[in-house]
Design a protein around this motif. Structure first.
Motif, PDB file in Angstrom:
ATOM      1  N   ASP A   1       0.812  -1.206   0.000  1.00  0.00           N
ATOM      2  CA  ASP A   1       0.000   0.000   0.000  1.00  0.00           C
ATOM      3  C   ASP A   1       0.851   1.263   0.000  1.00  0.00           C
ATOM      4  OD1 ASP A   1       1.019  -0.320   2.484  1.00  0.00           O
ATOM      5  OD2 ASP A   1      -0.891  -0.197   3.562  1.00  0.00           O
ATOM      6  N   ARG A   2       2.156   1.115  -0.187  1.00  0.00           N
ATOM      7  CA  ARG A   2       3.041   2.279  -0.266  1.00  0.00           C
ATOM      8  C   ARG A   2       4.321   1.857  -0.983  1.00  0.00           C
ATOM      9  NH1 ARG A   2       6.222   1.491   4.684  1.00  0.00           N
ATOM     10  NH2 ARG A   2       5.097   0.041   6.007  1.00  0.00           N
TER      11      ARG A   2
ATOM     12  N   ARG B   1       7.542   0.358  -1.971  1.00  0.00           N
ATOM     13  CA  ARG B   1       8.307  -0.761  -1.398  1.00  0.00           C
ATOM     14  C   ARG B   1       9.219  -1.368  -2.471  1.00  0.00           C
ATOM     15  NH1 ARG B   1       4.401  -4.718   1.963  1.00  0.00           N
ATOM     16  NH2 ARG B   1       6.339  -5.909   2.085  1.00  0.00           N
ATOM     17  N   ILE B   2      10.331  -1.890  -1.995  1.00  0.00           N
ATOM     18  CA  ILE B   2      11.192  -2.724  -2.844  1.00  0.00           C
ATOM     19  C   ILE B   2      10.809  -4.171  -2.544  1.00  0.00           C
ATOM     20  CG2 ILE B   2      13.556  -3.401  -3.389  1.00  0.00           C
ATOM     21  CD1 ILE B   2      14.443  -0.668  -2.239  1.00  0.00           C
ATOM     22  N   LEU B   3      10.426  -4.926  -3.569  1.00  0.00           N
ATOM     23  CA  LEU B   3       9.990  -6.306  -3.362  1.00  0.00           C
ATOM     24  C   LEU B   3      11.052  -7.320  -3.778  1.00  0.00           C
ATOM     25  CD1 LEU B   3       6.298  -6.006  -4.644  1.00  0.00           C
ATOM     26  CD2 LEU B   3       7.168  -5.717  -2.326  1.00  0.00           C
ATOM     27  N   GLY B   4      11.994  -6.885  -4.575  1.00  0.00           N
ATOM     28  CA  GLY B   4      13.045  -7.803  -4.990  1.00  0.00           C
ATOM     29  C   GLY B   4      14.179  -7.056  -5.667  1.00  0.00           C
TER      30      GLY B   4
ATOM     31  N   SER C   1      15.037   1.339   1.353  1.00  0.00           N
ATOM     32  CA  SER C   1      16.359   0.808   0.988  1.00  0.00           C
ATOM     33  C   SER C   1      16.356  -0.706   1.105  1.00  0.00           C
ATOM     34  CB  SER C   1      17.449   1.422   1.876  1.00  0.00           C
ATOM     35  OG  SER C   1      17.172   1.168   3.222  1.00  0.00           O
ATOM     36  N   ALA C   2      17.305  -1.305   0.414  1.00  0.00           N
ATOM     37  CA  ALA C   2      17.413  -2.772   0.403  1.00  0.00           C
ATOM     38  C   ALA C   2      18.872  -3.161   0.251  1.00  0.00           C
ATOM     39  CB  ALA C   2      16.591  -3.338  -0.760  1.00  0.00           C
TER      40      ALA C   2
END
Lengths: 772, 293
Positions: free
Chosen positions: B38-39, B41-44, B159-160
């Motif tokens: 819902d905002r 985001r880094i998913l991968g 960050s990721a």
């Protein structure tokens, strides 16, 4: 018992040498002459119901001198100075009795006391003492008669220790393990639990569910929060010295019990004229009903519900008047297995079959030798044991098997009324067999990452560890009312080419300033080895040295009217060589600590049906993880700990001779008000794209505190006492006003939101008990 | 046994505590599920290839979801960070002061020789040809920690980190990214309805689960493929599903998408499936659905 001829001579020569050395030393010091004005206190003890003599009752004079009543029930104390003296009688078959007597100069006092019978369920005298001996720097006695009705403990005597001053509240879900008790700001593993003079690895099932000993097996618990004597080693925190019941009961009796938690039995009786036995066993019953309750859970399956058992069996034999032999076997087992059929939301590595089983068994052989002249006594014991632990789950495995053997010998010698000398030695042999595939558990104060970020260490190790210690302590009363005690202890350990040792001097001083007022002070050095995993070659650093602490204690005891007393103690502990994480060597001894505090205990002995205590501790416990690191709060630092325990009895009717009970109401309450534990806040998270999880970004260590904890437990009993049996109905209300305490903090997936984890709500327990 | 014992005891006690809490009040998780996007985001984050040698190069890209962002311009920073990720949480700054920055767009190429030259210049001990290991031990590979920071115009930041295996010798095993080829849904089309429970099965290429020899073992194992599920609405039965080739049990890659009851969720929705091979290989796919009454 016959020694081999050579061994007996060698032992005799050794102790003669020690004794002669100390005797020469004692001659150089002033001794106190018997004054002409001294008098004699004597009294005859009879049973209130039968009028028969009470034989062999232990009697204490001013907590300093000790004797037992003879075959006619008489006891005598000679050379007693004029003044007010306190006599305490603790016979296992009679109600505890304590009174003050006034002795005039040169008077020979003769008294007669009729003692009330102790109830059939109360025939075991269990005493928790805040300090063990007069040489210790305070002296408080809590009797079984008082403490067994304290609410919130489910009759588990060992849990009452957590209501004493200086003991921090354990968080409900902390799983502190080991001794499981945080004493005067020390880590749980810094304190030690002894059962009949030898250490045990666990005190509670599943970290606090129930203690591993049936309370009816206990004679007394010596609780030593700090500044303890040289006879105790390998601990830098406190000592819980648990003593099992002597088998002196002269009739057969026992009971069986069943509850939703466990089922068990207790039995005791005589074996001939000079021997006896006592035995107990328990097994949990939760596995019978818990799987049905949890049947609806989708991804979780309890493959083995929590199962624990424990057993204790003891036999005593006195072959001669001066010799006493004892055999004690006991053990404990905890097991639980569960299946996460799918990865849990917290961590993808947490899936599959998980489980743990921990057990230990001990066999003690004790011999006590007290020669006829009674100027010295000797105790020796051999203990064989087996500890095992199996834990597995996901990619993790931990198996350990540790057969062990221990020898201990202690001698106590009273060369005169002024001097007392104690000496002894203990040796432990342990064979460690470890097999592991594990991540390194985080050390105190650190925030763990998710499992899949941790290095999994795989290895097999076998060690043979020799550890032990020896001590000599001397105490003297050079002038009336002054007590000086000093001792030195040597502790060490060795395995392979690694090891360490430490010499630890300890001193204490007590001075009676005026009758009923005692000043006390003590200082001592204490040391203990690092934990096994920290010393492991594959897992940690075998070159670690012993952790050390210097204890300083200063205090005052004041007797008050109405059988009350006030005990005030200041303490300070200076810790060094603490084990901390190290980027180069995994672990190092760079940690430091300091703990300071004040303990106040206002106590009312059981008298006219009223007893209780108000204990308050003000404390600050800090740690430093390296010379250049800042000071920070210790994870169990609790600034304020206030405990109120009270009980009141409104009995009516006659004492029934068969079971010693009388009809009436009893009320008990326990209130605790404790500062919240420090926590390390998590300031946010960074997404770990390889594990699909977030890594926490911690703030300063222990820089926040959980909210204040407070809780009230109430217990009400009513007993109908009949001639041959009694029926009691009780209501034990835990958390009576339903204040759900805060036990921790939980975060959302990326650590941007958080909430408090709450403890249990009000829990009522209604019960019934029949005594025959 | 000490802390070893405590580790497992804590887990057992935690389970007991959860069971008690569940039995007493039936408490549920108070936070929205982490599968709900819902905002920003880094998913991968993907490296292609997932491991490189000292003379190699890899391309980095990321699966970024910004459902509320209305296609706003995002600023990217790619860097190699000289940090260690251990079992103890630390305040990781990545990208941070000691980072080799190599890109500022949605994808970036990392050149290992350029990074090694930078590390040697900065004195980070990257003398990779002559490590200080004992003679009986060889170092076949080391992880490079890649950091990605994404900033939105309104100051929102995410960050990721991502690991890329740097092969130092020919002994190091080569990995490749798995390949997600599709998604199987029950029903005729990609339309879903309020209150529906939709069964979904991810499809992967046959060679996605590679054979490899785990460290310390002699025999080859097939990679376990773990699927992650995200969507802009509803929630999933399982946070992760697993295609565990080594397990004798039923394959668990199938998941259920439980759709909401609220009508304000109607319209276009997105669903993401990400597959990881447990050896830092990754692939993903994005699917669009129409949520109807």
């Amino acid at each position: 018992m016959q020694w081999p001829k050579g061994a007996e001579q060698a032992l005799h020569k050794f102790w003669t040498l020690i004794a002669t050395s100390i005797m020469f030393a004692s001659m150089a010091l002033p001794t106190r002459a018997v004054e002409a004005a001294d008098g004699v206190i004597s009294a005859q003890l009879v049973h209130e119901e039968t009028g028969q003599a009470v034989i062999g009752a232990p009697v204490q004079l001013d907590s300093r001198e000790f004797t037992v009543s003879d075959e006619q029930g008489w006891f005598r104390f000679f050379n007693v100075p004029a003044g007010t003296h306190r006599i305490s009688i603790n016979d296992p078959e009679c109600a505890a009795f304590s009174t003050s007597v006034e002795l005039k100069p040169g008077e020979v006092l003769e008294l007669h006391w009729a003692l009330s019978p102790r109830g059939k369920q109360n025939m075991k005298e269990v005493v928790i003492r805040a300090k063990r001996m007069e040489e210790e720097v305070s002296d408080t006695v809590l009797e079984m008669e008082e403490v067994k009705k304290i609410p919130g403990t489910q009759g588990d005597i060992l849990k009452i220790v957590q209501s004493l001053p200086g003991v921090a509240r354990n968080l409900a879900f902390s799983g502190a393990g080991g001794a499981g008790v945080v004493i005067r700001g020390a880590a749980p593993e810094d304190s030690k639990v002894l059962i009949d003079d030898h250490p045990v690895p666990l005190l509670y099932h599943f970290g606090g569910l129930k203690s591993i000993l049936n309370s009816d097996m206990l004679k007394r618990i010596d609780f030593l929060p700090g500044g303890f004597g040289a006879e105790f080693g390998s601990a830098t925190g406190g000592i819980m010295d648990v003593h099992t019941l002597p088998c002196t009961h002269r009739q057969y009796d026992g009971y069986v019990e069943l509850s939703l938690i466990d089922a068990g039995f207790f039995v005791q009786g005589p074996i001939g004229d000079n021997a006896g036995f006592v035995g107990a066993a328990r097994r949990s019953t939760m596995d019978a009903w818990l799987p049905y309750v949890l049947d609806g859970l989708d991804s979780f399956e309890l493959t083995v519900a929590p199962v624990y058992y424990d057993y204790q069996a003891k036999a005593d034999w006195s072959p001669t008047e001066g010799d006493h032999l004892s055999v004690l076997a006991f053990g404990s087992s905890d097991e639980m297995r569960w299946l996460f059929s799918k990865p849990i939301s917290a961590d993808p590595d947490i899936r599959g079959d998980f489980g743990m089983k921990t057990q230990f068994h001990r066999l003690h052989l004790h011999w006590t030798h007290v020669p006829q002249d009674s100027s010295w006594q000797f105790r020796a014991s051999i203990v064989g044991g087996y500890d095992s632990f199996n834990g597995s789950g996901g990619p993790f495995l931990m198996q350990s098997r540790v057969p062990n053997l221990a020898f201990r010998g202690d001698v106590e010698w009273h060369p005169s009324k002024i001097w007392k000398v104690q000496s002894g030695a203990i040796s432990h042999l342990s064979w460690f067999d470890l097999n592991y595939s594990m991540v390194r558990p985080p050390t105190e104060g650190t925030v763990p990452n998710k499992f899949d970020t941790m290095e999994v260490v795989v290895g097999k190790e076998k060690w043979f560890v020799v550890s032990g210690g020896a001590y000599v302590s001397v105490s003297a009363e050079p002038v009336r009312g002054m007590l000086l005690a000093g001792g030195v202890r040597l502790d060490g350990y060795a395995f392979g080419s690694h090891g360490d040792w430490s010499v630890m001097p300890r001193f204490s001083f007590k001075q009676e300033l005026r009758p009923g007022t005692v000043f006390k002070a003590g200082v001592g050095l204490y040391a203990k080895p690092a934990q096994v995993n920290e010393l492991s070659e594959g897992f940690g650093n075998p070159d670690l040295k012993m952790e050390r602490a210097i204890h300083y204690t200063l205090g005052m005891e004041q007797e008050l009217p109405f059988h009350s007393s006030l005990d005030v103690s200041f303490f300070y502990k200076d810790l060094d060589s603490l084990v901390v994480n190290d980027d180069d060597t995994v672990y190092s001894n760079k940690g430091m600590g300091k703990i300071s505090g004040l303990e106040i205990m206002l106590r009312k002995d059981l008298d006219h049906g009223l007893f209780g205590w108000l204990a308050y501790t003000l404390m600050r416990s800090e740690r430093k993880d390296g010379p250049d690191e800042p000071w920070r709060l210790f994870s169990f630092d609790q600034t304020h700990i206030l405990t109120l325990v009270a009980g009141f009895r409104l009995p009516r009717g006659e004492i029934m001779p068969m079971h010693g009970l009388r009809s009436g109401w009893e009320f008990g309450l326990r209130f605790q008000l404790v500062s919240g534990n420090p926590i390390t806040p998590i300031m946010g998270g960074v997404f770990d794209a390889d594990s699909d999880n977030y890594l926490p970004l911690p703030g300063p260590i222990n820089s926040e505190r959980l909210p204040l904890y407070h809780r009230l437990d109430i217990r009400v009993d009513y007993t109908w006492a009949f001639r041959r049996w009694a029926l009691s109905l009780f209501l034990d209300l835990q958390n009576a006003y339903n204040h759900q305490s805060i036990e921790g903090v939980d975060y959302n997936y990326d650590y941007t939101e958080r909430r408090y984890i709450k403890g249990l709500p009000v829990i009522p327990a209604l019960g019934v008990r029949g005594s025959f | 046994m000490g802390v070893f014992q405590k580790w497992f005891l804590r887990l057992a006690i935690l389970v007991l505590a959860c069971l008690s809490a569940w039995a007493v009040c039936g408490c549920s998780d108070p936070f929205p599920p982490d599968t709900l996007v819902d905002r920003l985001r880094i998913l991968g984050v993907r490296a292609e290839p997932p491991d490189v040698d000292l003379s190699g190069q890899c391309s980095m890209d990321a699966l970024v979801a910004d459902p509320a962002g209305q296609s706003r311009a995002l600023q990217y920073t790619w860097a190699v960070c000289m940090v260690q990720i251990t079992g103890v949480a630390k305040d990781i700054q990545c990208p941070g002061p000691d980072s080799f920055v190599f890109g500022d767009s949605a994808s970036a190429d990392l050149s290992v020789p350029e990074f090694v030259a930078w590390a040697q210049e900065k004195g980070f001990g990257m003398d990779l040809g002559d490590t200080d290991l004992p003679p009986d031990m060889t170092l076949d590979e080391i992880p490079l920690i890649i950091g990605l920071k994404i900033s939105a115009p309104d100051g929102e930041q995410v960050s990721a980190i991502k690991r890329v295996r740097l092969r130092l010798t020919d002994e190091a095993q080569v990995n490749s990214n798995p390949e997600l080829t599709g998604l199987q849904k029950q029903g005729r089309d990609w339309t879903v309805h309020l209150k529906d429970t939709v069964s979904l099965v991810p499809l992967v290429s046959d060679d996605s689960a590679q054979l490899y020899i785990p460290e310390g073992e002699q025999e080859e194992h097939a990679e376990d493929l773990v699927f992650s599920w995200y969507s802009t609405t509803g929630e999933f039965r399982d946070r992760w599903t697993v295609k565990d080739v080594s397990d004798a049990g039923e394959p668990l890659e199938e998941n259920e998408w439980i759709l909401p009851e609220e009508e304000d969720q109607l319209g276009a929705q997105k669903l993401w499936v990400i597959v990881r091979d447990g050896r830092w290989g990754i692939d993903w796919a994005e699917f669009g659905f129409s949520l109807n009454p």
